[in-house]
Design an enzyme around this catalytic site. Sequence first.
Site, PDB file in Angstrom:
ATOM      1  N   GLY A   1      52.603  50.985 -24.397  1.00 46.64           N
ATOM      2  CA  GLY A   1      53.781  50.762 -25.229  1.00 46.64           C
ATOM      3  C   GLY A   1      55.038  50.840 -24.376  1.00 46.64           C
ATOM      4  O   GLY A   1      55.423  49.890 -23.703  1.00 46.64           O
ATOM      5  N   GLY A   2      55.665  52.017 -24.388  1.00 42.60           N
ATOM      6  CA  GLY A   2      56.962  52.206 -23.729  1.00 42.60           C
ATOM      7  C   GLY A   2      57.036  51.647 -22.311  1.00 42.60           C
ATOM      8  O   GLY A   2      57.990  50.932 -21.965  1.00 42.60           O
TER       9      GLY A   2
ATOM     10  N   HIS B   1      46.424  49.337 -35.201  1.00 38.99           N
ATOM     11  CA  HIS B   1      47.266  50.201 -34.386  1.00 38.99           C
ATOM     12  C   HIS B   1      47.699  51.414 -35.209  1.00 38.99           C
ATOM     13  O   HIS B   1      47.903  51.313 -36.418  1.00 38.99           O
ATOM     14  CB  HIS B   1      48.501  49.431 -33.871  1.00 38.99           C
ATOM     15  CG  HIS B   1      49.260  50.239 -32.868  1.00 38.99           C
ATOM     16  ND1 HIS B   1      50.186  51.185 -33.245  1.00 38.99           N
ATOM     17  CD2 HIS B   1      49.200  50.288 -31.524  1.00 38.99           C
ATOM     18  CE1 HIS B   1      50.672  51.762 -32.157  1.00 38.99           C
ATOM     19  NE2 HIS B   1      50.083  51.241 -31.093  1.00 38.99           N
TER      20      HIS B   1
ATOM     21  N   ASN C   1      52.162  46.350 -25.427  1.00 41.91           N
ATOM     22  CA  ASN C   1      52.522  46.280 -26.844  1.00 41.91           C
ATOM     23  C   ASN C   1      54.011  46.595 -26.954  1.00 41.91           C
ATOM     24  O   ASN C   1      54.421  47.745 -26.846  1.00 41.91           O
ATOM     25  CB  ASN C   1      51.662  47.306 -27.606  1.00 41.91           C
ATOM     26  CG  ASN C   1      52.078  47.426 -29.064  1.00 41.91           C
ATOM     27  OD1 ASN C   1      52.847  46.608 -29.577  1.00 41.91           O
ATOM     28  ND2 ASN C   1      51.563  48.448 -29.736  1.00 41.91           N
ATOM     29  N   TRP C   2      54.787  45.554 -27.173  1.00 44.80           N
ATOM     30  CA  TRP C   2      56.251  45.732 -27.161  1.00 44.80           C
ATOM     31  C   TRP C   2      56.770  46.329 -28.467  1.00 44.80           C
ATOM     32  O   TRP C   2      57.945  46.666 -28.560  1.00 44.80           O
ATOM     33  CB  TRP C   2      56.936  44.388 -26.885  1.00 44.80           C
ATOM     34  CG  TRP C   2      56.619  43.798 -25.551  1.00 44.80           C
ATOM     35  CD1 TRP C   2      55.815  44.326 -24.575  1.00 44.80           C
ATOM     36  CD2 TRP C   2      57.097  42.550 -25.032  1.00 44.80           C
ATOM     37  NE1 TRP C   2      55.770  43.490 -23.483  1.00 44.80           N
ATOM     38  CE2 TRP C   2      56.543  42.390 -23.741  1.00 44.80           C
ATOM     39  CE3 TRP C   2      57.927  41.547 -25.534  1.00 44.80           C
ATOM     40  CZ2 TRP C   2      56.808  41.269 -22.945  1.00 44.80           C
ATOM     41  CZ3 TRP C   2      58.187  40.429 -24.745  1.00 44.80           C
ATOM     42  CH2 TRP C   2      57.641  40.291 -23.467  1.00 44.80           C
ATOM     43  N   LYS C   3      55.923  46.381 -29.486  1.00 44.11           N
ATOM     44  CA  LYS C   3      56.326  46.930 -30.798  1.00 44.11           C
ATOM     45  C   LYS C   3      57.596  46.226 -31.291  1.00 44.11           C
ATOM     46  O   LYS C   3      57.764  45.038 -31.046  1.00 44.11           O
ATOM     47  CB  LYS C   3      56.482  48.453 -30.707  1.00 44.11           C
ATOM     48  CG  LYS C   3      55.258  49.113 -30.049  1.00 44.11           C
ATOM     49  CD  LYS C   3      55.232  50.596 -30.150  1.00 44.11           C
ATOM     50  CE  LYS C   3      53.984  51.120 -29.459  1.00 44.11           C
ATOM     51  NZ  LYS C   3      53.800  52.539 -29.585  1.00 44.11           N
TER      52      LYS C   3
ATOM     53  N   GLU D   1      43.292  55.238 -28.727  1.00 45.46           N
ATOM     54  CA  GLU D   1      44.668  55.713 -28.594  1.00 45.46           C
ATOM     55  C   GLU D   1      44.869  56.959 -29.450  1.00 45.46           C
ATOM     56  O   GLU D   1      45.104  56.855 -30.665  1.00 45.46           O
ATOM     57  CB  GLU D   1      45.655  54.646 -29.065  1.00 45.46           C
ATOM     58  CG  GLU D   1      45.551  53.339 -28.306  1.00 45.46           C
ATOM     59  CD  GLU D   1      46.828  52.517 -28.478  1.00 45.46           C
ATOM     60  OE1 GLU D   1      47.606  52.431 -27.522  1.00 45.46           O
ATOM     61  OE2 GLU D   1      47.040  51.996 -29.574  1.00 45.46           O
TER      62      GLU D   1
ATOM     63  N   GLY E   1      53.708  57.430 -27.495  1.00 46.63           N
ATOM     64  CA  GLY E   1      55.165  57.543 -27.470  1.00 46.63           C
ATOM     65  C   GLY E   1      55.674  58.969 -27.323  1.00 46.63           C
ATOM     66  O   GLY E   1      56.865  59.234 -27.522  1.00 46.63           O
TER      67      GLY E   1
ATOM     68  N   SER F   1      51.026  56.958 -23.950  1.00 50.71           N
ATOM     69  CA  SER F   1      51.862  57.441 -22.846  1.00 50.71           C
ATOM     70  C   SER F   1      51.278  57.139 -21.461  1.00 50.71           C
ATOM     71  O   SER F   1      51.337  57.974 -20.556  1.00 50.71           O
ATOM     72  CB  SER F   1      52.158  58.941 -22.991  1.00 50.71           C
ATOM     73  OG  SER F   1      52.897  59.174 -24.186  1.00 50.71           O
TER      74      SER F   1
ATOM     75  N   GLU G   1      50.398  52.900 -35.623  1.00 45.69           N
ATOM     76  CA  GLU G   1      51.628  52.768 -36.418  1.00 45.69           C
ATOM     77  C   GLU G   1      51.369  51.956 -37.688  1.00 45.69           C
ATOM     78  O   GLU G   1      51.980  52.202 -38.726  1.00 45.69           O
ATOM     79  CB  GLU G   1      52.739  52.164 -35.550  1.00 45.69           C
ATOM     80  CG  GLU G   1      53.285  53.204 -34.573  1.00 45.69           C
ATOM     81  CD  GLU G   1      53.558  52.683 -33.185  1.00 45.69           C
ATOM     82  OE1 GLU G   1      53.788  51.468 -33.020  1.00 45.69           O
ATOM     83  OE2 GLU G   1      53.542  53.502 -32.243  1.00 45.69           O
TER      84      GLU G   1
HETATM   85  P1  PGA Z   1      52.997  54.343 -25.612  1.00 45.24           P
HETATM   86  O1  PGA Z   1      52.368  53.434 -26.777  1.00 45.24           O
HETATM   87  O2  PGA Z   1      52.490  53.807 -24.310  1.00 45.24           O
HETATM   88  O3  PGA Z   1      54.491  54.189 -25.767  1.00 45.24           O
HETATM   89  O4  PGA Z   1      52.542  55.745 -25.864  1.00 45.24           O
HETATM   90  C1  PGA Z   1      51.028  53.010 -26.712  1.00 45.24           C
HETATM   91  C2  PGA Z   1      50.676  52.178 -27.915  1.00 45.24           C
HETATM   92  O5  PGA Z   1      51.188  52.428 -29.006  1.00 45.24           O
HETATM   93  O6  PGA Z   1      49.849  51.262 -27.821  1.00 45.24           O
END
Ligand code: PGA
Length: 272
Positions: free
Chosen positions: A237-238, A98, A11-13, A170, A176, A216, A100
């Site tokens: 994500g990251g 998600h 997930n590149w956001k 999650e 993050g 994470s 966010e």
């Molecule tokens: P993260 O994000 O790996 O940066 O914690 C995961 C996600 O939001 O799906």
Amino acid sequence: MTARMPIVGGNWKMNTDLASAVELAEDVVAGCGTMVESCDVAMFPPFPYLQAVGRALGHHGLVLGAQDVYPKPDGAFTGEVSTAMLLDLHAEMVLVGHSERRHVIGERDDLIAAKLTTALAAGLKVVLCIGETKEQRTAGTTRDVLNTQLTAGLGTVDADGMRDVIIAYEPVWAIGTGETATPEDAESEHAFVRERLAELYDADIADATRIQYGGSVKPNNAEELIAGPNIDGFLVGGASLKADDFLAIIRAAAATADAGSSERSYREARNA
Ligand code: PGA
């Protein structure tokens, strides 16, 4: 027990630009090789780069996904994107719910459920994300939250629809932050989600549904997390923004697939 094909999503956001998005996709394709035979790999770039990333993915067995979708076919919905638009760009999968979107943008369960049903009806595969905040965990309400988000999010999805649903657990406090659920805690919440799926549907559907962990995930914790019998892959994500890190996570997930028979039985089950 059905053997579940692991699935890892990136997930590149709201990250990358056009050039770096294409480069990242190309690097992941080049590094994946035959791993796509033992692990589904999906990438969720920002909307403006879907087409370019789709081209970079080519026909190497990786899945193009979108980070969101709106549950109306067309019309006056400024800023939104429909399922038809995603299908036009050959997206096959979409994230809904998600954290966010829930906690930064303020999406509620009824909108998430509408997105999920609309996407399924259009033929997209859907990753339904669920997870508790730190306050909810501290207050001991994690399972109530997971249960509500799961039940409300799945809404009217029937047994057949569940073939195209993936759940991503999650914990919000792990996203993050560099703080990850312990493998034991993650496994225990995944087992709970699977139990609830068995109650909502039946044991076979619960057994066949893939549940990803997110929050994470890094190359150095992927292996111990994926060892949990109910952990079927990751939403990253990251670490998905660095091809080498993402590939290392895919490698950890692919290694758990019992090469050959289990993959075939999963695919056969899905195609039956
Ligand atoms: P993260 O994000 O790996 O940066 O914690 C995961 C996600 O939001 O799906």
